[in-house]
Design an enzyme around this catalytic site. Structure first.
Site: not given
Ligand code: GLA
Length: 731
Positions: A188, A356, A471-472, A541
């Site tokens: 991450w 978001d 879409w996460d 991220d």
């Molecule tokens: C993940 C995504 C981020 C954001 C968060 C929201 O970490 O990668 O960009 O959208 O979730 O909880």
């Protein structure tokens, strides 16, 4: 009766190999404009990989060649090596039959060649006469792009069920003195970390067992530099490959005593002995590869051209610049917060606002990451006017509107998890582990597929026009298990990913126009499988511009810049604490799909002016980022500077990005970059962007492509985080 069976079995065993040996020796050439994969069908019906690399002229010249014909051979180099016969290496195919045996021997029984527009498809049919198993090897040779995409169709032509223990998409067999493997590991906020490794004679395996977020540990892609221990950007033979699969994958590299390298790419067989009923077919995902003698740069350009034209959803189209609410607002917003952010986004010339996480959940409001996932109705307290109101406001401001979902997940604190505990991935009687306070929904279950599709579908109905969905997927699978699959847990990992693709397919049938960003805690789903349905990825991220230099450099080795979501965020950076100048952040974000992810009202007037200027200049050259050919000028892994450029296909325009990422003594003058990909005989006017005083002596003047490629282009990048962007236009 028993005796008859025994006799029949003996007869079959005796007959099978002789049947298989009755074929005519044949050369099959899978060719593109500059590359050739040559396969040889031996008289005994075995099919071997003879050559992959440069074109060889008339491939039929290979016909007299004999492969592994003596009694000591181990059948190395089979086009699709199966456990069985003389083959004792790592197999592409390993089947366990109903009678408990493990041997498969595949013999040629025909092939077809079908030209299509820009692509020639060669299908080779292999049969095991003893078990009835059949494999069709399919090679799509993209002519201009010099990319071959291969997959296998495994057909259980026997009368009883079998288990597939290995089922790779394809195999390559290479012949060079040595091999430098380049691959990508990560975590991450540290996605796509580059690693070079000289291959020895043991087996190198790159694998993901994460289920979801398959690419955050390792990426299913690689480069192989042939005949060298050095990574060369501009010259030498390089093969780049990638697997189009968003689940568990496995890449194997095995060098034999003769220095030949077998490469296998496919779904990871981990906990996935896939059952194939009589008459059923298993189609593997695509293994994509390209060969270039123009170094890693040439290989990347081939892949990118192919991806933009044939693979990435909406490839070649320009995705809008945007302001994303995450790092600027996190979970803490009201309608008012968002409206003001939209005002600012529109004021700066951005083209879309993306709402978001944090907008949903009422019984379990999503005010943090501990609740609400699964309950996808707008939170009435935070957003009493609803999503429709926000989307309309955005559109009135001239902005597109996007929204975030994470449909494969549930917080235990949600109505969903309480109503459908059996939809959660779990193993009977064991703890269901949480990560980021959430559980994974079981996409191997068709009911869950419907539900997940429904989330997307309903979100699209929240306003008359939603332009973009992020879409996460923020959780890996641990302690896997599907209540739906019962005793057939071996199907789980494969069917989860197939379930995901089923949903994506339905989405694309119904919503062909919506832009989809594929995010998975950043870069957990950066693969050509997901990109078939998604227009772009959230690259990482980690939004620190210095970290992004390395992440984007590596991502772009395999994936085209048009898919790299790249945002300017605040300082100190929320992930690393690093402080970089706003110009450096912009100049870096502009080398991908530009966005911003901060609270704009915190910018000073001076910063706003710079932001406006950078956004407006980006719009002048972004077509080059989206569809130009990349030339990397300096690797951040090699020294103090990073440089890259994108050149239009007709070489009439280019944009050059240069960055200092490590302080160098100033008395050495500017850093020389040899520009590449330009037409040496044309004259280009060079204009630095986003500055009043240029850092290059030649700014505003015109030079030949040849001159610019000589090393005379030496912008002064005197300090850590100095950066410069130049537009080149042919006169
Ligand atoms: C993940 C995504 C981020 C954001 C968060 C929201 O970490 O990668 O960009 O959208 O979730 O909880």
């Amino acid at each position: 009766m028993k005796r008859f069976c025994l006799l029949a079995a003996l007869l079959l065993t005796a007959l099978a190999p002789s049947l298989a040996r009755e074929v005519k020796k044949t050369v099959i050439a899978v060719e593109t404009e500059n590359s050739a994969l040559v396969l040889l069908v031996q008289e005994n019906g075995q099919v071997f990989n003879l050559h992959y690399g440069t074109r060889v002229g008339d491939a039929q010249q290979f016909l007299p060649m004999a492969v592994d014909s003596d009694d000591y051979n181990t059948a190395s180099g089979l086009a699709y090596p199966a456990t069985g016969g003389r083959f004792i290496g790592e197999p592409a195919l390993h089947v366990k039959y109903a009678d408990g045996t493990h041997n498969t021997e595949l013999y040629y029984s025909g092939h077809s060649i079908e030209p299509r527009l820009g692509c020639i498809t060669t299908s080779i049919r292999l049969d095991d006469p003893v078990t009835g198993l059949q494999v069709n090897l399919v090679y799509d040779a993209y002519q201009k792009e010099n990319v071959i995409v291969t997959h296998s169709e495994i057909v259980n032509g026997g009368g009883r069920p079998v288990q597939l223990l290995n089922y790779a998409s394809g195999a390559l067999y290479l012949d060079a003195d040595e091999y430098l493997l380049t691959h990508f590991h990560g975590a991450w906020a540290a996605d796509m970390q580059l690693e070079h490794e000289w291959l020895g004679h043991d087996m190198k395996v790159i694998e993901s067992r994460r289920g979801t977020q398959a690419t955050q540990g390792n990426n299913p892609s690689f480069l192989l530099s042939l005949g060298t221990r050095e990574f060369r950007e501009n010259e030498g033979e390089v093969i780049a490959g990638a697997l189009a699969w968003s689940g568990n994958f496995r890449l194997c590299f095995e060098q034999d005593a003769g220095h030949r390298l077998s490469v296998l790419a496919g779904i990871s067989p981990f906990a996935s002995a896939y059952p194939l009923a009589a008459g059923d077919t298993f189609v593997t995902p695509d293994f994509i590869y390209t060969w270039s003698d123009q170094g890693a740069g040439g290989a990347s350009r081939n892949l990118h051209r192919w991806a933009r034209k044939y693979s990435v959803y909406g490839g070649g189209e320009i995705n809008p610049t945007l302001l994303n609410s995450w790092e600027g607002a996190y979970f803490n917003f009201t309608t008012e917060t968002l409206l003001r952010m939209m005002d600012d986004a529109a004021g700066m010339g951005l083209e879309m606002f993306v709402l978001d996480d944090g907008w949903f959940g009422n019984d379990y409001p999503r005010n943090g990451d501990n609740a609400g996932l699964g309950d996808w109705e707008p939170n009435a307290q935070k957003l009493p006017e609803g999503i429709d109101y926000l989307a309309r406001y955005a559109h009135r401001k001239g902005l597109k509107f996007g929204i975030w979902i994470e449909p494969e997940m549930a917080n235990p604190q949600s109505n969903l998890a309480q109503a459908h505990p059996d939809w959660v991935v779990q193993s009977p009687g064991r703890d269901i582990y949480q990560g980021r306070n959430q559980w994974v929904l079981d996409l191997s279950n068709p009911e869950v597929e419907d539900f997940v599709f429904g989330i997307f579908d309903r979100t699209m109905q929240l306003a008359p026009h939603i332009d973009y969905i992020k879409w996460d997927c923020n959780r890996v699978i641990q302690s896997f298990g599907s209540p739906y699959l019962g005793a057939e847990q071996d199907r789980f990992y494969v069917e989860y990913t197939q379930g995901l693709y089923n949903v994506m397919r339905r989405i694309r049938d119904k919503y062909p126009k919506v832009i989809v960003q594929c995010c998975s805690s950043g870069g957990g789903r950066v693969d050509y499988g997901a990109l078939r349905y998604c227009n772009e990825v959230w690259t990482s991220d980690n939004t620190d511009a210095l970290s992004r230099v390395f992440i984007q450099y590596a991502t772009n080795l395999i994936y085209p810049a048009c898919v790299m979501g790249s945002h300017v965020s605040t300082v100190p950076n929320h992930q690393t604490g690093n402080v970089t100048p706003l110009k450096f952040r912009f100049d870096l974000a502009c080398s991908g799909r530009l966005g911003m992810e901060l609270q704009p009202k915190t910018l000073s007037a001076e910063e706003r002016t710079l932001a406006d200027r950078c956004i407006s200049s980006y719009k002048q050259y972004r077509d080059l980022v989206f569809s130009g050919n990349v030339y990397r000028l300096a690797s951040p892994y090699d020294g103090s500077y990073y440089g890259l450029m994108y050149v239009s296909e007709d070489k009439s325009r280019a944009v050059v990005f240069t960055y200092c990422i490590h302080y160098e003594p100033r008395n050495v003058g500017g850093k020389s970059f040899k520009l590449r990909g330009l037409d040496p005989s044309r004259t280009y006017r060079v204009t630095e962007q986003n500055v009043n005083r240029s850092c290059w002596w030649g700014n505003g003047q015109s030079f030949s492509g040849q001159f610019l490629s000589s090393g005379a282009f030496n912008p002064v990048l005197p300090q850590l985080y100095s950066s410069a962007v130049f537009l080149l236009e042919a006169e």
